[in-house]
Design a protein around this motif. Structure first.
Motif, PDB file in Angstrom:
ATOM      1  N   GLN A  24      -0.844  -0.496   0.255  1.00  0.00           N
ATOM      2  CA  GLN A  24       0.165  -1.345   0.900  1.00  0.00           C
ATOM      3  C   GLN A  24       1.164  -1.934  -0.101  1.00  0.00           C
ATOM      4  N   ASN A  27       4.591  -0.851   0.385  1.00  0.00           N
ATOM      5  CA  ASN A  27       5.221  -1.308   1.632  1.00  0.00           C
ATOM      6  C   ASN A  27       5.750  -2.734   1.553  1.00  0.00           C
ATOM      7  N   SER A  28       5.557  -3.379   0.424  1.00  0.00           N
ATOM      8  CA  SER A  28       6.054  -4.741   0.247  1.00  0.00           C
ATOM      9  C   SER A  28       7.303  -4.721  -0.636  1.00  0.00           C
ATOM     10  N   LEU A  68       4.497  -7.805   4.898  1.00  0.00           N
ATOM     11  CA  LEU A  68       4.004  -6.612   5.586  1.00  0.00           C
ATOM     12  C   LEU A  68       4.079  -6.812   7.095  1.00  0.00           C
TER      13      LEU A  68
END
Length: 154
Positions: A24, A27-28, A68
């Protein structure tokens, strides 16, 4: 007992990296400067310490910087609740002290509190601008992530 304070951006990396085995991070938008390998380096650094400390200011910033969506956001906040309540130790703060001095005007509340805390605590940060102020107070308690990440983990 070895204690470490983790600054905001690195704590955000640790929290978001803990979701989905580091996947993740990409995705930040707040973590554009980091990769999954940085998360691994961070975990390695932390493993050398008995206690991980943060201030309420850092906790607030991390909570507010999570960017997120959907499942990943929910997982991150669930992890954060558990992490704040069971793993991290909070340092008592003194807002009067944390807003004093010329460094408050330059660095703001969170960083000024770290400048005060570096006298007695190790601080891990990737904020190179802040490092100069930390080094001026107690260079032996500063861990500059941008330097540490250049060396392989052994």
């Amino acid at each position: 007992m070895k204690k470490l304070i983790i600054d905001t951006n690195l704590l955000l990396l640790l929290v978001i990296g803990s979701i989905d085995n580091g996947k993740q991070i990409r995705n930040s938008s707040r973590l554009n400067a980091f990769q999954e390998k940085d998360y691994q380096i961070l975990k390695e650094i932390i493993s050398d310490y008995n206690e991980i400390l943060i201030t309420p200011y850092i906790a607030t910033e991390v909570s507010n910087l999570i960017d997120l969506n959907g499942w990943a956001r929910n997982q991150t906040f669930e992890f954060l609740k558990l992490f704040f309540s069971s793993t991290l130790k909070f340092i008592n703060f003194n807002i009067k002290l944390d807003t004093q001095g010329q460094t408050f005007n330059t660095y703001g509340l969170t960083d000024n509190s770290l400048i005060n805390l570096v006298k007695d605590h190790c601080i891990l940060t990737n904020d190179d601008r802040l490092c100069s102020a930390l080094y001026a107070v107690n260079p032996s308690n500063v861990i500059q992530f941008s330097v540490v990440r250049k060396f392989p983990i052994t």
